[in-house]
Design a protein around this motif. Structure first.
Motif, PDB file in Angstrom:
ATOM      1  N   UNK A  62       0.817  -1.227   0.000  1.00 40.09           N
ATOM      2  CA  UNK A  62       0.000   0.000   0.000  1.00 40.09           C
ATOM      3  C   UNK A  62       0.847   1.272   0.000  1.00 40.09           C
ATOM      4  N   UNK A  63       2.108   1.162   0.476  1.00 38.18           N
ATOM      5  CA  UNK A  63       2.972   2.353   0.506  1.00 38.18           C
ATOM      6  C   UNK A  63       3.335   2.847  -0.887  1.00 38.18           C
ATOM      7  N   UNK A  95      -2.354   1.373   8.162  1.00 39.59           N
ATOM      8  CA  UNK A  95      -1.411   0.966   9.223  1.00 39.59           C
ATOM      9  C   UNK A  95      -1.167  -0.541   9.204  1.00 39.59           C
ATOM     10  N   UNK A  96      -1.406  -1.183   8.079  1.00 40.74           N
ATOM     11  CA  UNK A  96      -1.191  -2.623   7.912  1.00 40.74           C
ATOM     12  C   UNK A  96      -0.955  -2.867   6.422  1.00 40.74           C
ATOM     13  N   UNK A  97      -0.470  -4.077   6.081  1.00 40.58           N
ATOM     14  CA  UNK A  97      -0.240  -4.417   4.671  1.00 40.58           C
ATOM     15  C   UNK A  97      -1.539  -4.994   4.102  1.00 40.58           C
ATOM     16  N   UNK A  98      -1.510  -5.344   2.811  1.00 39.53           N
ATOM     17  CA  UNK A  98      -2.720  -5.892   2.192  1.00 39.53           C
ATOM     18  C   UNK A  98      -3.141  -7.223   2.814  1.00 39.53           C
ATOM     19  N   UNK A 125      -9.555 -13.153   6.904  1.00 40.83           N
ATOM     20  CA  UNK A 125     -10.932 -12.635   6.921  1.00 40.83           C
ATOM     21  C   UNK A 125     -11.255 -11.807   5.675  1.00 40.83           C
ATOM     22  N   UNK A 126     -10.332 -10.927   5.321  1.00 41.22           N
ATOM     23  CA  UNK A 126     -10.466 -10.217   4.040  1.00 41.22           C
ATOM     24  C   UNK A 126      -9.181 -10.513   3.275  1.00 41.22           C
ATOM     25  N   UNK A 127      -9.318 -11.104   2.099  1.00 40.56           N
ATOM     26  CA  UNK A 127      -8.139 -11.600   1.358  1.00 40.56           C
ATOM     27  C   UNK A 127      -7.313 -10.446   0.787  1.00 40.56           C
ATOM     28  N   UNK A 128      -5.981 -10.664   0.675  1.00 43.29           N
ATOM     29  CA  UNK A 128      -5.071  -9.599   0.214  1.00 43.29           C
ATOM     30  C   UNK A 128      -5.410  -9.057  -1.172  1.00 43.29           C
ATOM     31  N   UNK A 129      -5.886  -9.919  -2.067  1.00 43.87           N
ATOM     32  CA  UNK A 129      -6.204  -9.447  -3.422  1.00 43.87           C
ATOM     33  C   UNK A 129      -7.351  -8.432  -3.389  1.00 43.87           C
ATOM     34  N   UNK A 130      -8.368  -8.735  -2.595  1.00 43.28           N
ATOM     35  CA  UNK A 130      -9.490  -7.794  -2.447  1.00 43.28           C
ATOM     36  C   UNK A 130      -8.996  -6.483  -1.861  1.00 43.28           C
ATOM     37  N   UNK A 131      -8.131  -6.584  -0.838  1.00 43.48           N
ATOM     38  CA  UNK A 131      -7.607  -5.375  -0.197  1.00 43.48           C
ATOM     39  C   UNK A 131      -6.827  -4.527  -1.206  1.00 43.48           C
ATOM     40  N   UNK A 132      -6.005  -5.191  -2.010  1.00 46.66           N
ATOM     41  CA  UNK A 132      -5.185  -4.430  -2.959  1.00 46.66           C
ATOM     42  C   UNK A 132      -6.042  -3.748  -4.027  1.00 46.66           C
ATOM     43  N   UNK A 133      -6.969  -4.502  -4.610  1.00 43.78           N
ATOM     44  CA  UNK A 133      -7.826  -3.924  -5.651  1.00 43.78           C
ATOM     45  C   UNK A 133      -8.652  -2.766  -5.086  1.00 43.78           C
ATOM     46  N   UNK A 134      -9.119  -2.979  -3.886  1.00 43.58           N
ATOM     47  CA  UNK A 134     -10.000  -2.007  -3.242  1.00 43.58           C
ATOM     48  C   UNK A 134      -9.255  -0.703  -2.923  1.00 43.58           C
TER      49      UNK A 134
END
Ligand code: MN
Length: 254
Positions: free
Chosen positions: A44-45, A60-63, A69-78
Protein backbone atom coordinates in the motif's frame (compact mmCIF):
# COMPACT_ATOMS: atom_id res chain seq x y z
CA UNK A 1 -46.94 -12.98 -46.83
CA UNK A 2 -45.86 -16.56 -46.30
CA UNK A 3 -42.77 -15.86 -48.31
CA UNK A 4 -41.92 -12.91 -46.04
CA UNK A 5 -42.40 -15.04 -42.93
CA UNK A 6 -40.19 -17.73 -44.46
CA UNK A 7 -37.43 -15.22 -45.26
CA UNK A 8 -37.58 -13.76 -41.73
CA UNK A 9 -37.36 -17.24 -40.19
CA UNK A 10 -34.33 -18.06 -42.33
CA UNK A 11 -32.67 -14.79 -41.40
CA UNK A 12 -33.21 -15.36 -37.67
CA UNK A 13 -31.82 -18.86 -38.01
CA UNK A 14 -28.69 -17.53 -39.70
CA UNK A 15 -28.27 -14.81 -37.06
CA UNK A 16 -28.83 -17.27 -34.22
CA UNK A 17 -26.38 -19.79 -35.60
CA UNK A 18 -23.73 -17.13 -36.21
CA UNK A 19 -24.17 -15.87 -32.62
CA UNK A 20 -23.81 -19.41 -31.39
CA UNK A 21 -20.61 -19.88 -33.37
CA UNK A 22 -19.22 -16.61 -32.08
CA UNK A 23 -19.94 -17.60 -28.50
CA UNK A 24 -18.11 -20.90 -28.95
CA UNK A 25 -15.11 -19.14 -30.47
CA UNK A 26 -15.00 -16.68 -27.56
CA UNK A 27 -14.92 -19.49 -25.00
CA UNK A 28 -11.99 -21.14 -26.77
CA UNK A 29 -10.12 -17.83 -27.03
CA UNK A 30 -10.11 -17.13 -23.28
CA UNK A 31 -6.45 -17.62 -22.24
CA UNK A 32 -6.01 -19.94 -19.32
CA UNK A 33 -3.46 -18.76 -16.74
CA UNK A 34 -0.15 -20.59 -17.09
CA UNK A 35 0.93 -22.50 -14.01
CA UNK A 36 3.94 -20.29 -13.40
CA UNK A 37 1.81 -17.13 -13.65
CA UNK A 38 1.39 -15.80 -10.13
CA UNK A 39 -0.58 -12.78 -9.01
CA UNK A 40 1.76 -10.58 -7.03
CA UNK A 41 0.47 -8.45 -4.22
CA UNK A 42 2.12 -5.04 -3.96
CA UNK A 43 2.45 -2.75 -0.97
CA UNK A 44 0.00 0.00 0.00
CA UNK A 45 2.97 2.35 0.51
CA UNK A 46 3.56 2.37 -3.25
CA UNK A 47 0.14 3.90 -3.91
CA UNK A 48 -0.07 7.70 -4.09
CA UNK A 49 -2.89 9.95 -5.19
CA UNK A 50 -2.18 12.63 -7.78
CA UNK A 51 -1.41 16.01 -6.13
CA UNK A 52 -4.59 17.63 -4.82
CA UNK A 53 -6.52 18.65 -1.72
CA UNK A 54 -6.90 15.13 -0.33
CA UNK A 55 -4.46 12.30 0.22
CA UNK A 56 -5.05 8.61 0.66
CA UNK A 57 -5.35 7.45 4.24
CA UNK A 58 -2.17 5.48 4.97
CA UNK A 59 -2.91 1.88 5.85
CA UNK A 60 -1.41 0.97 9.22
CA UNK A 61 -1.19 -2.62 7.91
CA UNK A 62 -0.24 -4.42 4.67
CA UNK A 63 -2.72 -5.89 2.19
CA UNK A 64 -2.56 -9.18 4.10
CA UNK A 65 -3.24 -7.38 7.39
CA UNK A 66 -6.85 -8.60 7.48
CA UNK A 67 -6.24 -12.11 6.07
CA UNK A 68 -7.79 -14.62 6.07
CA UNK A 69 -10.93 -12.64 6.92
CA UNK A 70 -10.47 -10.22 4.04
CA UNK A 71 -8.14 -11.60 1.36
CA UNK A 72 -5.07 -9.60 0.21
CA UNK A 73 -6.20 -9.45 -3.42
CA UNK A 74 -9.49 -7.79 -2.45
CA UNK A 75 -7.61 -5.37 -0.20
CA UNK A 76 -5.19 -4.43 -2.96
CA UNK A 77 -7.83 -3.92 -5.65
CA UNK A 78 -10.00 -2.01 -3.24
CA UNK A 79 -7.28 0.33 -1.98
CA UNK A 80 -4.99 0.77 -4.98
CA UNK A 81 -7.68 1.06 -7.64
CA UNK A 82 -11.14 1.84 -6.28
CA UNK A 83 -10.18 4.13 -3.39
CA UNK A 84 -7.38 5.74 -5.42
CA UNK A 85 -9.84 6.45 -8.21
CA UNK A 86 -12.34 8.19 -5.93
CA UNK A 87 -9.54 10.27 -4.42
CA UNK A 88 -8.10 11.37 -7.75
CA UNK A 89 -11.55 12.16 -9.12
CA UNK A 90 -12.45 14.18 -6.03
CA UNK A 91 -9.21 16.17 -6.24
CA UNK A 92 -9.76 16.84 -9.92
CA UNK A 93 -13.31 18.04 -9.32
CA UNK A 94 -12.26 20.35 -6.47
CA UNK A 95 -9.11 21.73 -8.10
CA UNK A 96 -9.15 25.52 -7.99
CA UNK A 97 -12.43 25.74 -6.05
CA UNK A 98 -12.30 28.27 -3.18
CA UNK A 99 -13.48 25.71 -0.60
CA UNK A 100 -10.90 23.15 -1.75
CA UNK A 101 -8.97 23.15 1.52
CA UNK A 102 -11.95 22.82 3.89
CA UNK A 103 -12.29 19.66 5.99
CA UNK A 104 -14.04 16.85 4.16
CA UNK A 105 -16.88 16.80 6.75
CA UNK A 106 -17.70 20.45 5.98
CA UNK A 107 -17.66 19.80 2.24
CA UNK A 108 -19.98 16.80 2.70
CA UNK A 109 -22.47 18.84 4.77
CA UNK A 110 -22.67 21.56 2.12
CA UNK A 111 -22.57 19.27 -0.90
CA UNK A 112 -25.11 19.89 -3.66
CA UNK A 113 -26.81 16.50 -3.82
CA UNK A 114 -27.84 17.02 -7.45
CA UNK A 115 -24.16 16.94 -8.44
CA UNK A 116 -24.17 13.17 -8.90
CA UNK A 117 -20.51 12.76 -9.81
CA UNK A 118 -19.10 14.89 -7.00
CA UNK A 119 -21.50 13.22 -4.55
CA UNK A 120 -20.19 9.80 -5.61
CA UNK A 121 -16.50 10.71 -5.47
CA UNK A 122 -16.64 12.74 -2.26
CA UNK A 123 -18.64 10.03 -0.53
CA UNK A 124 -16.36 7.35 -1.98
CA UNK A 125 -13.32 9.15 -0.60
CA UNK A 126 -14.69 9.83 2.89
CA UNK A 127 -16.38 6.45 3.39
CA UNK A 128 -13.35 4.39 2.35
CA UNK A 129 -10.98 6.56 4.40
CA UNK A 130 -13.00 5.69 7.51
CA UNK A 131 -13.33 2.03 6.53
CA UNK A 132 -9.52 1.60 6.22
CA UNK A 133 -9.00 3.22 9.61
CA UNK A 134 -11.36 1.01 11.57
CA UNK A 135 -10.30 -2.40 10.21
CA UNK A 136 -6.97 -4.18 10.58
CA UNK A 137 -7.74 -5.01 14.20
CA UNK A 138 -8.48 -8.18 16.08
CA UNK A 139 -12.27 -7.92 16.41
CA UNK A 140 -13.56 -8.76 19.86
CA UNK A 141 -15.61 -6.15 21.65
CA UNK A 142 -15.41 -2.43 22.35
CA UNK A 143 -14.11 -1.22 25.72
CA UNK A 144 -14.64 1.65 28.15
CA UNK A 145 -17.14 4.43 27.35
CA UNK A 146 -18.15 3.04 23.97
CA UNK A 147 -18.80 -0.39 25.46
CA UNK A 148 -21.13 1.01 28.12
CA UNK A 149 -22.90 3.30 25.62
CA UNK A 150 -23.49 0.35 23.27
CA UNK A 151 -24.89 -1.70 26.16
CA UNK A 152 -27.12 1.18 27.24
CA UNK A 153 -28.38 1.92 23.71
CA UNK A 154 -28.80 -1.57 22.27
CA UNK A 155 -29.19 -3.70 25.40
CA UNK A 156 -25.97 -5.62 24.84
CA UNK A 157 -23.04 -5.92 22.43
CA UNK A 158 -24.64 -9.01 20.88
CA UNK A 159 -27.84 -7.08 20.23
CA UNK A 160 -25.87 -4.27 18.66
CA UNK A 161 -24.06 -6.75 16.40
CA UNK A 162 -27.35 -8.36 15.40
CA UNK A 163 -28.96 -5.03 14.55
CA UNK A 164 -25.90 -3.75 12.69
CA UNK A 165 -25.64 -7.01 10.70
CA UNK A 166 -29.34 -6.84 9.83
CA UNK A 167 -28.95 -3.27 8.62
CA UNK A 168 -25.95 -4.22 6.45
CA UNK A 169 -27.75 -7.25 5.04
CA UNK A 170 -30.91 -5.30 4.32
CA UNK A 171 -29.16 -2.69 2.20
CA UNK A 172 -30.31 -3.43 -1.34
CA UNK A 173 -27.48 -3.25 -3.85
CA UNK A 174 -24.37 -1.15 -3.29
CA UNK A 175 -24.11 0.90 -0.13
CA UNK A 176 -22.77 1.25 3.38
CA UNK A 177 -23.78 0.36 6.94
CA UNK A 178 -22.97 2.81 9.73
CA UNK A 179 -22.73 3.36 13.44
CA UNK A 180 -23.17 7.10 13.95
CA UNK A 181 -23.27 9.64 16.74
CA UNK A 182 -26.05 12.21 16.28
CA UNK A 183 -26.17 15.83 17.50
CA UNK A 184 -27.48 14.73 20.90
CA UNK A 185 -24.55 12.34 21.31
CA UNK A 186 -26.74 9.26 20.79
CA UNK A 187 -25.54 6.11 18.99
CA UNK A 188 -27.57 5.02 15.97
CA UNK A 189 -27.30 2.31 13.32
CA UNK A 190 -28.17 3.20 9.75
CA UNK A 191 -27.34 2.41 6.12
CA UNK A 192 -27.04 4.41 2.91
CA UNK A 193 -27.19 3.89 -0.85
CA UNK A 194 -24.16 3.89 -3.14
CA UNK A 195 -21.56 6.27 -1.63
CA UNK A 196 -23.94 8.43 0.38
CA UNK A 197 -23.22 8.83 4.09
CA UNK A 198 -25.01 10.20 7.18
CA UNK A 199 -23.15 13.53 7.01
CA UNK A 200 -24.77 14.36 3.66
CA UNK A 201 -28.19 15.96 3.35
CA UNK A 202 -31.40 13.96 2.89
CA UNK A 203 -30.30 10.77 4.68
CA UNK A 204 -32.52 8.51 6.82
CA UNK A 205 -30.41 9.30 9.90
CA UNK A 206 -28.01 12.21 10.29
CA UNK A 207 -24.85 12.07 12.33
CA UNK A 208 -21.11 11.55 12.30
CA UNK A 209 -20.02 7.98 11.55
CA UNK A 210 -17.57 6.20 13.85
CA UNK A 211 -17.83 2.84 12.10
CA UNK A 212 -18.27 2.17 8.37
CA UNK A 213 -18.95 -1.11 6.59
CA UNK A 214 -18.61 -1.18 2.80
CA UNK A 215 -21.25 -3.55 1.39
CA UNK A 216 -20.48 -3.00 -2.30
CA UNK A 217 -19.77 -6.37 -3.90
CA UNK A 218 -16.19 -5.28 -4.75
CA UNK A 219 -15.50 -5.40 -0.99
CA UNK A 220 -16.20 -9.12 -0.69
CA UNK A 221 -16.95 -10.90 -3.95
CA UNK A 222 -13.54 -12.55 -4.54
CA UNK A 223 -13.55 -14.31 -1.18
CA UNK A 224 -17.23 -14.72 -0.48
CA UNK A 225 -18.96 -14.44 -3.88
CA UNK A 226 -22.51 -13.26 -3.18
CA UNK A 227 -22.52 -14.26 0.50
CA UNK A 228 -22.60 -10.87 2.14
CA UNK A 229 -23.37 -12.39 5.55
CA UNK A 230 -20.04 -14.22 5.56
CA UNK A 231 -18.22 -10.98 4.80
CA UNK A 232 -20.04 -9.13 7.59
CA UNK A 233 -18.86 -11.79 10.08
CA UNK A 234 -15.33 -11.49 8.66
CA UNK A 235 -15.49 -7.70 9.05
CA UNK A 236 -16.36 -8.06 12.74
CA UNK A 237 -13.30 -10.32 13.15
CA UNK A 238 -10.95 -7.57 11.96
CA UNK A 239 -12.63 -4.55 13.49
CA UNK A 240 -10.31 -2.21 15.37
CA UNK A 241 -12.56 -1.32 18.30
CA UNK A 242 -9.84 0.80 19.90
CA UNK A 243 -9.95 3.15 16.92
CA UNK A 244 -13.77 3.22 16.90
CA UNK A 245 -13.70 3.99 20.64
CA UNK A 246 -11.28 6.89 20.11
CA UNK A 247 -13.55 8.36 17.47
CA UNK A 248 -16.53 8.03 19.79
CA UNK A 249 -14.79 9.74 22.70
CA UNK A 250 -13.54 12.59 20.53
CA UNK A 251 -17.10 13.24 19.34
CA UNK A 252 -18.86 13.16 22.70
CA UNK A 253 -16.26 15.52 24.18
CA UNK A 254 -17.17 18.17 21.60
MN1 MN B 1 -15.49 0.03 -1.65
Amino acid sequence: MRKVVFIISCLSLIILSSCHKKKLTEVVEVPLPAKEEKMTIGSPDEVKAEPGAFELVKLPYKYDGCAPNIDPMTMELHYSRIYLNYTNNLNKALAGAENESEPIEDLLKKLDMTDVELRNNMGGYYNHSLYWEIIGGKGGKPADTLASSIDKTFGSFDNFKKQFTASANKQIGSGWAWLVVNKKGELLITSSNNNDNPIMKHQLISGTPILALDVWEHAYYLNNQNKRGKYIDAFFNVLNWKKVGEKYEALIKK
